[in-house]
Write an enzyme that holds these catalytic residues in place. Structure first.
Site, short mmCIF file in Angstrom:
data_model
loop_
_atom_site.label_atom_id
_atom_site.label_comp_id
_atom_site.label_asym_id
_atom_site.label_seq_id
_atom_site.Cartn_x
_atom_site.Cartn_y
_atom_site.Cartn_z
N SER A 77 9.81 -50.23 -13.70
CA SER A 77 10.56 -49.45 -14.67
C SER A 77 10.36 -50.02 -16.09
O SER A 77 9.24 -50.23 -16.51
CB SER A 77 12.04 -49.41 -14.26
OG SER A 77 12.74 -48.40 -14.93
N ASP A 202 10.72 -39.68 -8.00
CA ASP A 202 11.45 -40.52 -8.95
C ASP A 202 12.36 -39.66 -9.82
O ASP A 202 11.90 -38.75 -10.51
CB ASP A 202 10.44 -41.27 -9.83
CG ASP A 202 11.05 -42.47 -10.52
OD1 ASP A 202 12.15 -42.34 -11.08
OD2 ASP A 202 10.41 -43.55 -10.50
N HIS A 229 12.92 -44.04 -7.24
CA HIS A 229 12.59 -44.94 -8.34
C HIS A 229 12.56 -46.40 -7.92
O HIS A 229 12.03 -47.24 -8.64
CB HIS A 229 13.61 -44.77 -9.48
CG HIS A 229 13.29 -45.55 -10.72
ND1 HIS A 229 12.14 -45.36 -11.45
CD2 HIS A 229 13.97 -46.57 -11.34
CE1 HIS A 229 12.11 -46.20 -12.47
NE2 HIS A 229 13.21 -46.94 -12.43
#
Length: 252
Positions: A77, A202, A229
């Site tokens: 991320s 995601d 995610h």
């Protein structure tokens, strides 16, 4: 068995080194060395006002590596921004950078296109963020948190309930300065091998955003995992296999 690697795992915002516990077990069981780092901001995110401060633990770690040691960086991320920071600062110590559903921008946020591709658009979920304005209401926010009622649906919708329950207990606000991260445009990181691991389902960094970053700064390879995610929870064994596969591709 392949030659052991040293994997350095870097978390995204709100998380910590703890989120990698499954992946660490898989990689270590395969004979590799693994370092999981905590970036700054967990105790007082409002006190972290620049990305250089936030990334200090990673930069310090890299600075203390042996001169002849090269590591494989893995960032999840917004941890992709930290990877890019380390790539600019420690080019000679990085064998490979692996971006897992990660923000992959060569210079951070410089253009509107960078923001479009790199900043999650969660408007379809409603008002998902809690903002803290420690410097006053007329200044930008100093920290951000994802509201508890949205954490599973945005971050962990395909993950085991036990993992998402624990994660929601451990998630913390993060420094708002991360969304303003920028790096010197004069740096050259093009000859560091990069692999992007795209997450198909995601809800945080959409597949379309991931495709946009891949298109604008093409990595050496793109791998796909059918996860939410947080594949370190929802598909930890497969993610670990892909990380090892990516590292093997760098060997001649």
């Amino acid at each position: 068995m392949s030659r052991p690697e040293h994997f350095v795992l870097v978390h995204g915002v709100g998380h910590g080194a703890w989120c990698w516990f499954k992946v660490r077990c898989h990689l270590e069981s395969a004979g590799h060395k693994v370092s999981c780092l905590d970036l700054l901001g967990h105790s007082d995110p409002n006190s972290i006002l620049c990305i250089q401060h936030y990334d200090a633990p990673l930069l310090d770690f890299m600075s203390h590596l042996n001169e002849d040691e090269k590591v494989v960086l893995v960032g999840h991320s917004a941890g992709g921004l930290s990877l890019t920071h380390a790539m600019h600062a420690f080019k000679s110590k990085i064998k490979l950078a692996i971006f897992v559903a990660a923000t992959m921008l060569p210079w951070g946020y410089h253009t509107e296109e960078d923001i479009k591709d790199g900043v999650p658009n969660l408007s379809r979920f409603g008002d998902v963020y809690e903002l803290t304005f420690n410097s006053g209401p007329d200044n930008p926010p100093t920290s951000v948190a994802l509201r508890k009622e949205f954490q599973r649906s945005i971050l962990y919708q395909l993950s085991p309930v036990e993992d998402s329950t624990l994660a929601c207990m451990l998630l913390r606000p993060w420094p708002a300065c991360i969304a303003r991260a920028q790096y010197d445009r004069e740096g050259d990181v093009e000859d560091i091998r990069r692999v992007y691991i795209k997450t198909s389902y995601d809800n945080m960094v959409s597949p379309e955003q991931q495709d946009g970053m891949i298109r604008r700064w093409p990595p050496d390879d793109v791998l796909v995992i059918d996860s939410d995610h947080s594949p370190f929870f929802s598909a930890a064994a497969q993610l670990s296999q892909l990380i090892i596969k990516a590292s093997l591709a760098t060997e001649n």
